[in-house]
Write an enzyme that holds these catalytic residues in place. Structure first.
Site, PDB file in Angstrom:
ATOM      1  N   ASP A  36       0.751  -1.080   0.036  1.00 27.97           N
ATOM      2  CA  ASP A  36      -0.007  -0.074  -0.168  1.00 27.97           C
ATOM      3  C   ASP A  36       0.815   1.342   0.013  1.00 27.97           C
ATOM      4  O   ASP A  36       1.860   1.379   0.786  1.00 27.97           O
ATOM      5  CB  ASP A  36      -1.053   0.027   1.064  1.00 27.97           C
ATOM      6  CG  ASP A  36      -2.018   0.915   0.947  1.00 27.97           C
ATOM      7  OD1 ASP A  36      -1.828   2.173   0.577  1.00 27.97           O
ATOM      8  OD2 ASP A  36      -3.278   0.753   1.349  1.00 27.97           O
ATOM      9  N   SER A  77      -7.373   4.206  -1.077  1.00 35.65           N
ATOM     10  CA  SER A  77      -7.104   2.688  -1.236  1.00 35.65           C
ATOM     11  C   SER A  77      -8.302   2.081  -1.485  1.00 35.65           C
ATOM     12  O   SER A  77      -8.149   0.884  -1.806  1.00 35.65           O
ATOM     13  CB  SER A  77      -6.581   2.258   0.018  1.00 35.65           C
ATOM     14  OG  SER A  77      -5.166   2.853   0.275  1.00 35.65           O
ATOM     15  N   ASP A 248       2.255   2.672   3.297  1.00 35.28           N
ATOM     16  CA  ASP A 248       1.493   4.089   3.142  1.00 35.28           C
ATOM     17  C   ASP A 248       1.373   4.671   4.397  1.00 35.28           C
ATOM     18  O   ASP A 248       1.363   5.839   4.386  1.00 35.28           O
ATOM     19  CB  ASP A 248       0.170   3.245   2.730  1.00 35.28           C
ATOM     20  CG  ASP A 248      -1.155   4.559   2.706  1.00 35.28           C
ATOM     21  OD1 ASP A 248      -0.812   5.331   1.812  1.00 35.28           O
ATOM     22  OD2 ASP A 248      -1.858   4.574   3.741  1.00 35.28           O
ATOM     23  N   HIS A 252       2.405   8.487   4.846  1.00 41.75           N
ATOM     24  CA  HIS A 252       1.517   9.680   5.421  1.00 41.75           C
ATOM     25  C   HIS A 252       2.257  10.608   6.474  1.00 41.75           C
ATOM     26  O   HIS A 252       2.078  11.695   6.574  1.00 41.75           O
ATOM     27  CB  HIS A 252      -0.012   9.262   6.019  1.00 41.75           C
ATOM     28  CG  HIS A 252      -0.748   8.688   4.913  1.00 41.75           C
ATOM     29  ND1 HIS A 252      -1.483   9.714   4.034  1.00 41.75           N
ATOM     30  CD2 HIS A 252      -1.371   7.570   4.688  1.00 41.75           C
ATOM     31  CE1 HIS A 252      -2.219   9.110   3.242  1.00 41.75           C
ATOM     32  NE2 HIS A 252      -2.188   7.847   3.495  1.00 41.75           N
ATOM     33  N   ASP A 290      -1.086   0.081  -4.763  1.00 43.05           N
ATOM     34  CA  ASP A 290      -2.532   0.804  -5.203  1.00 43.05           C
ATOM     35  C   ASP A 290      -2.458   2.267  -5.416  1.00 43.05           C
ATOM     36  O   ASP A 290      -3.207   2.577  -6.240  1.00 43.05           O
ATOM     37  CB  ASP A 290      -3.585   0.569  -3.833  1.00 43.05           C
ATOM     38  CG  ASP A 290      -2.830   1.167  -2.569  1.00 43.05           C
ATOM     39  OD1 ASP A 290      -1.854   1.343  -2.573  1.00 43.05           O
ATOM     40  OD2 ASP A 290      -3.616   1.091  -1.547  1.00 43.05           O
TER      41      ASP A 290
HETATM   42 MG    MG Z   1      -4.123  -0.489   2.650  1.00 42.80          MG
HETATM   43 ZN    ZN Z   2      -3.068   6.155   2.273  1.00 44.56          ZN
END
Ligand code: MG
Ligand code: ZN
Length: 353
Positions: A36, A77, A248, A252, A290
């Site tokens: 991700d 996502s 991910d 962030h 993604d």
């Molecule tokens: Mg995810």
């Molecule tokens: Zn995210």
């Protein structure tokens, strides 16, 4: 002499029945691995930090994937998960429902109809947007309790991920773990391994699992190895989704060490999948993402020991294409430049032939 003739006939029959047997197993297993938020720079940063090595170097085919959603250049996502899990672009925030408000069927459900065993492993909660895209249909990714209910009714054979509270501490007071009598629930990977059940849920934490550099257990590679050993213990083919969810979250937070440590955990899991596929040749391994998170760039560093200097451009996602890597039968289908929805199409054609 008669005896010998008889035994030759028996041997011949055995030979024929073995051939029929192997035809049953010639269906292709699929291991789909999603990092991700893992853009090309996250891979590069992880690779340099692993002394210029990554398991991705053993993949013969590479492609690039367009990630935009139905209504936004920068996807989330839920929309991107729906695109590769269900084959249609949808609105950001939506899972398994298309822009015309129709529920759409995921590749996991298609594979189940084809007699596949199924598994889902995530390093987030199991009800988070990416894993949920494979079994849930909800208008908002935040409907965690509804998503948990849909998982409890989906008959996924093996799943490992966080979020036990969404199953047992619910507004409707239901206890989904008790309701899922088809499954055995375990609370360690050791118990998962020891279990003789052919359907097992392992909810690894009450809420979000902690980052790997704060001691998250199990390591993703160990979870993958144990689930693969369960999925391959009988003759049916299988479909397994593995998510390195927190690459991910590091993006962030604009925290490069968080990104790199999560990439390393994911890279080791990729190694485990490749190792399995090299021994079980009917197994397709796909690794992709993604979307990119953080607008990450490597702006400098030192060639000695591959030290990197990085810069983030956003605390959100970006719209850049993401790479896709494939290994095993049908892997050649995945090279090229195409939309994320085509990942679904290519997987569907793989389970249909
Ligand atoms: Mg995810
Ligand atoms: Zn995210």
């Amino acid at each position: 002499k008669k005896k010998m003739k008889k035994s030759i006939i028996i041997l011949f029959n055995l030979f024929i029945s073995c051939n029929i047997f192997s035809q049953n197993t010639s269906q292709t297993n699929i291991i789909l691995m999603i990092g991700d938020g893992m853009g090309l720079t996250h891979i590069s940063a992880g690779m340099y930090s692993l002394n210029n090595n990554t398991a991705l170097e053993s993949f013969p085919f590479v492609g690039l994937v367009k990630t935009h959603s139905h209504n936004a250049l920068v996807t989330d996502s839920a929309a991107s998960g729906t695109a590769f899990a269900c084959g249609e672009k949808t609105l950001n925030g939506t899972i398994g429902i298309n822009p015309q408000n129709k529920k759409i069927k995921s590749i996991l459900k298609h594979s189940k109809e084809k007699g596949y065993k199924t598994g889902i492993i995530a390093t987030s909660t199991i009800v988070h947007a990416t894993p949920a895209s494979f079994y849930a249909n909800v208008l908002s990714r935040n409907q965690y309790e509804d998503i948990a209910l849909q998982l409890s009714q989906s008959d996924v054979d093996f799943f490992i991920g966080g979020g036990r509270d969404y199953f047992t501490r619910r507004k409707d007071k239901r206890n989904l773990i008790e309701e899922m009598s088809s499954h055995e629930f375990v609370y360690s990977l050791k118990k998962f391994t020891e279990s003789k059940s052919n359907k097992i849920g392992f909810l690894t934490s009450l809420g979000d699992p902690v980052p790997i550099n704060q001691g998250r257990k199990p390591k993703l590679s160990n979870a993958v190895e144990e689930v693969l050993s369960k999925l391959s213990s009988n003759q049916e083919p299988f479909f397994l989704v593995v998510e390195g969810s927190q690459i991910d979250w590091g993006g962030h937070k604009n925290d490069i060490n968080y990104v790199i440590s999560e990439f390393k955990d994911f890279d080791e899991a990729i190694k485990s999948a490749i190792n399995f596929s090299s021994k079980n040749k009917n197994t397709l391994v796909i690794v992709t993402s993604d979307h990119e998170t953080g607008g990450l760039a490597i702006t400098g560093g030192k060639i000695k020991r591959f030290q990197i200097k990085t810069k983030f451009n956003t605390i959100g996602h970006s719209a850049t294409m993401v790479p896709i890597f494939s290994y095993g039968p049908n892997s050649e289908l995945f090279s090229g430049v195409y939309d994320n929805t085509e990942i679904f199409d290519k997987m569907l054609s793989t389970i249909n032939n």
